[in-house]
Design a protein around this motif. Structure first.
Motif, mmCIF file in Angstrom:
data_model
loop_
_atom_site.group_PDB
_atom_site.id
_atom_site.type_symbol
_atom_site.label_atom_id
_atom_site.label_comp_id
_atom_site.label_asym_id
_atom_site.label_seq_id
_atom_site.Cartn_x
_atom_site.Cartn_y
_atom_site.Cartn_z
ATOM 1 N N TYR A 35 10.030 -1.091 -25.142
ATOM 2 C CA TYR A 35 10.420 -1.673 -23.865
ATOM 3 C C TYR A 35 11.596 -2.612 -24.089
ATOM 4 O O TYR A 35 11.526 -3.494 -24.939
ATOM 5 N N ARG A 36 12.662 -2.415 -23.321
ATOM 6 C CA ARG A 36 13.806 -3.310 -23.429
ATOM 7 C C ARG A 36 13.901 -4.099 -22.136
ATOM 8 O O ARG A 36 14.086 -3.517 -21.068
ATOM 9 N N ARG A 37 13.724 -5.416 -22.269
ATOM 10 C CA ARG A 37 13.779 -6.259 -21.071
ATOM 11 C C ARG A 37 15.222 -6.541 -20.706
ATOM 12 O O ARG A 37 15.965 -7.115 -21.495
ATOM 13 N N LEU A 38 15.625 -6.128 -19.518
ATOM 14 C CA LEU A 38 17.001 -6.319 -19.073
ATOM 15 C C LEU A 38 17.140 -7.585 -18.232
ATOM 16 O O LEU A 38 18.205 -8.183 -18.176
ATOM 17 N N ALA A 39 16.056 -7.946 -17.560
ATOM 18 C CA ALA A 39 16.113 -9.123 -16.684
ATOM 19 C C ALA A 39 14.714 -9.693 -16.512
ATOM 20 O O ALA A 39 13.720 -8.974 -16.596
ATOM 21 N N THR A 40 14.683 -10.999 -16.255
ATOM 22 C CA THR A 40 13.400 -11.656 -15.964
ATOM 23 C C THR A 40 13.677 -12.783 -14.979
ATOM 24 O O THR A 40 14.824 -13.050 -14.627
ATOM 25 N N THR A 41 12.633 -13.450 -14.511
ATOM 26 C CA THR A 41 12.876 -14.558 -13.596
ATOM 27 C C THR A 41 13.143 -15.835 -14.391
ATOM 28 O O THR A 41 12.533 -16.052 -15.443
ATOM 29 N N ILE A 42 14.058 -16.647 -13.863
ATOM 30 C CA ILE A 42 14.334 -17.913 -14.545
ATOM 31 C C ILE A 42 13.402 -19.020 -14.019
ATOM 32 O O ILE A 42 13.417 -20.127 -14.521
ATOM 33 N N ASP A 43 12.614 -18.700 -13.003
ATOM 34 C CA ASP A 43 11.648 -19.710 -12.514
ATOM 35 C C ASP A 43 10.356 -19.034 -12.046
ATOM 36 O O ASP A 43 9.511 -18.692 -12.848
ATOM 37 N N ASP A 49 12.081 -9.020 -28.642
ATOM 38 C CA ASP A 49 13.468 -9.297 -29.037
ATOM 39 C C ASP A 49 14.331 -9.812 -27.894
ATOM 40 O O ASP A 49 15.500 -10.135 -28.102
ATOM 41 N N ALA A 50 13.778 -9.836 -26.686
ATOM 42 C CA ALA A 50 14.590 -10.238 -25.534
ATOM 43 C C ALA A 50 15.057 -11.676 -25.695
ATOM 44 O O ALA A 50 14.284 -12.552 -26.082
ATOM 45 N N ALA A 51 16.326 -11.906 -25.372
ATOM 46 C CA ALA A 51 16.859 -13.261 -25.446
ATOM 47 C C ALA A 51 16.211 -14.093 -24.345
ATOM 48 O O ALA A 51 15.872 -13.578 -23.291
ATOM 49 N N VAL A 68 -8.153 -8.668 -33.801
ATOM 50 C CA VAL A 68 -6.930 -8.824 -32.998
ATOM 51 C C VAL A 68 -7.129 -10.003 -32.029
ATOM 52 O O VAL A 68 -8.199 -10.162 -31.438
ATOM 53 N N PRO A 69 -6.116 -10.880 -31.886
ATOM 54 C CA PRO A 69 -6.313 -12.088 -31.061
ATOM 55 C C PRO A 69 -6.126 -11.850 -29.562
ATOM 56 O O PRO A 69 -5.431 -10.928 -29.153
ATOM 57 N N ALA A 70 -6.757 -12.716 -28.771
ATOM 58 C CA ALA A 70 -6.462 -12.816 -27.337
ATOM 59 C C ALA A 70 -5.239 -13.717 -27.202
ATOM 60 O O ALA A 70 -5.143 -14.735 -27.876
ATOM 61 N N ARG A 71 -4.294 -13.309 -26.348
ATOM 62 C CA ARG A 71 -3.041 -14.054 -26.251
ATOM 63 C C ARG A 71 -2.729 -14.434 -24.809
ATOM 64 O O ARG A 71 -2.655 -13.570 -23.942
ATOM 65 N N ALA A 72 -2.494 -15.735 -24.576
ATOM 66 C CA ALA A 72 -2.109 -16.190 -23.234
ATOM 67 C C ALA A 72 -0.694 -15.717 -22.916
ATOM 68 O O ALA A 72 -0.374 -15.357 -21.791
ATOM 69 N N ARG A 73 0.168 -15.729 -23.939
ATOM 70 C CA ARG A 73 1.549 -15.248 -23.789
ATOM 71 C C ARG A 73 1.776 -14.099 -24.743
ATOM 72 O O ARG A 73 1.364 -14.168 -25.912
ATOM 73 N N TRP A 74 2.456 -13.091 -24.260
ATOM 74 C CA TRP A 74 2.673 -11.911 -25.092
ATOM 75 C C TRP A 74 3.808 -11.095 -24.456
ATOM 76 O O TRP A 74 3.551 -10.216 -23.635
ATOM 77 N N PRO A 75 5.057 -11.382 -24.817
ATOM 78 C CA PRO A 75 6.161 -10.648 -24.201
ATOM 79 C C PRO A 75 6.141 -9.170 -24.603
ATOM 80 O O PRO A 75 5.807 -8.845 -25.740
ATOM 81 N N LEU A 76 6.499 -8.305 -23.671
ATOM 82 C CA LEU A 76 6.554 -6.863 -23.969
ATOM 83 C C LEU A 76 7.708 -6.550 -24.907
ATOM 84 O O LEU A 76 7.613 -5.689 -25.757
ATOM 85 N N ASP A 77 8.815 -7.263 -24.685
ATOM 86 C CA ASP A 77 9.991 -7.071 -25.525
ATOM 87 C C ASP A 77 10.191 -8.358 -26.326
ATOM 88 O O ASP A 77 10.785 -9.320 -25.839
#
Ligand code: KG4
Ligand code: ZN
Length: 344
Positions: free
Chosen positions: A152-160, A333-335, A322-331
């Motif tokens: 998965y390559r993240r091209l955009a996300t929300t800034i807020d 490598d996304a900046a 395997v851990p439970a994760r509150a945060r876990w980005p799909l990509d």
């Protein structure tokens, strides 16, 4: 053919499902928690976690009973392992680990976002990689290039805020109740989308991202002005969201190479006005358009079982620690997007 048991508990829906690698949904069951959270106007993590404890195992029993199958018939157990409200994620993941251990079955730790991202392939057997995905939910608003399972390559996300979050906050501001998305959509049907001048944050910007916090503040000002009916504010808000989603998606389409389809998923993708605006964009761009049925857009376990089936077919299983994760980005490598430090 493989049979996968899927479990979901990352937010305020507890769900279990049995899905085959041939896309057959053998059984799916879901318990919502709206009534428990309604007095607070939003999801209370502690209440959600306790409600998952109550509901999860009965739902597993229910899907086995409805399908006439037992744990012995299952090829793998897939459970959401994040991102989400950690107490809830732990309930589903631990249930999955227990079942995998008891049945001697492989465990598959599914990223909830991957569940949404692959759900269109459960809905449509002809949807091939790569596709451009607009993932719009309560916690996320992203454009992803889906190149394959786990790619998965993240091209955009929300800034807020996420789009669903903006719907929920708008519903609260307008006193439309909880859950907010469907309430705003319903109110908007009776309103004029041009009645209230509202901003379209980041529309036309070179930056690929989304922003909805300013829109929410403008809704608050419109409400406090006393000049507008709630229906008109709801309709104008929804039009502003649509304009932003379309503009950002159009820009992403310019930046990706050949794709097989424009796809939308996540809870907000159950919104009829948003679905048809994206369809019009796809027609305009001569692209295939896939939107899973609304029940598959909001949180459910069929999409987790399906993501499990896709991962199982690719030989991707996980160890029992395997851990439970509150945060876990799909990509991973996304900046980092401007100001988006707190979003997965
Ligand atoms: O995917 P989802 O069920 O849970 C998350 O992973 O966040 O998405 C829930 C979000 C909530 O913010 C909810 O208000 C929004 O999806 N939503 C809608 C509609 N139905 C649900 N937003 C707009 N219109 C709807 N009809
Ligand atoms: Zn979700």
């Amino acid at each position: 053919m493989a049979i996968i048991l899927g479990l979901e508990s990352s937010c305020d829906e507890t769900a279990a499902a049995l899905v085959t690698s041939e896309r057959e949904i053998l059984a799916h069951a879901l318990a919502g928690q709206e009534a428990a959270h309604r007095p607070f106007g939003g999801v209370v993590p502690e209440i959600a976690a306790r409600a998952h404890v109550d509901a999860m195992t009965p739902l597993v029993a229910q899907v086995f009973e409805e399908s006439g199958l037992s744990l012995a018939d299952v090829d793998a157990v897939a459970a959401t392992a994040g991102p989400g409200l950690i107490g809830g994620v732990m309930v589903g993941l631990m249930t999955g680990k227990g079942l995998a251990l008891a049945g001697g079955k492989p465990l598959i730790a599914v990223n909830h976002l991957e569940g949404h991202a692959l759900s269109p392939r459960l809905a449509d057997p002809d949807l091939a990689f790569p596709y451009l995905l607009l993932l719009v939910s309560g916690g996320h608003c992203q454009l992803l290039l889906v190149e394959g399972v786990g790619a998965y390559r993240r091209l955009a996300t929300t800034i807020d805020d996420a789009a669903g979050e903006a719907y929920d906050k708008t519903a609260k501001l307008l006193g439309l109740g909880f859950p907010g998305g469907p309430a705003v959509e319903e109110a908007a049907k009776a309103g004029d989308p041009k009645a209230v001048p509202l901003p379209r944050p980041l529309m036309g910007s070179d930056e690929p991202h989304f922003s909805f916090a300013g829109l929410k503040s403008a809704v608050l000002r419109a409400r406090d002005s006393g000049q507008y009916a709630p229906e008109d504010i709801a309709a104008s808000f929804q039009q502003a969201v649509i304009d932003c989603l379309i503009d950002r998606t159009e820009q992403a389409l310019e930046s990706v190479g050949d794709i097989n389809a424009l796809v939308v998923a996540g809870g907000v993708a159950s919104n009829a006005a948003i679905r048809s605006a994206l369809q019009a964009l796809a027609v305009n761009e001569s692209l295939n358009y896939i939107a899973p049925p609304p029940w598959l857009c909001t949180d459910n376990a069929a999409m987790i079982a399906w993501a499990g089936a896709e991962r199982f077919a690719a030989g991707l299983t996980d160890p029992l620690d395997v851990p439970a994760r509150a945060r876990w980005p799909l990509d991973a490598d996304a900046a980092k997007a401007r100001g988006a430090g707190v979003k997965a």
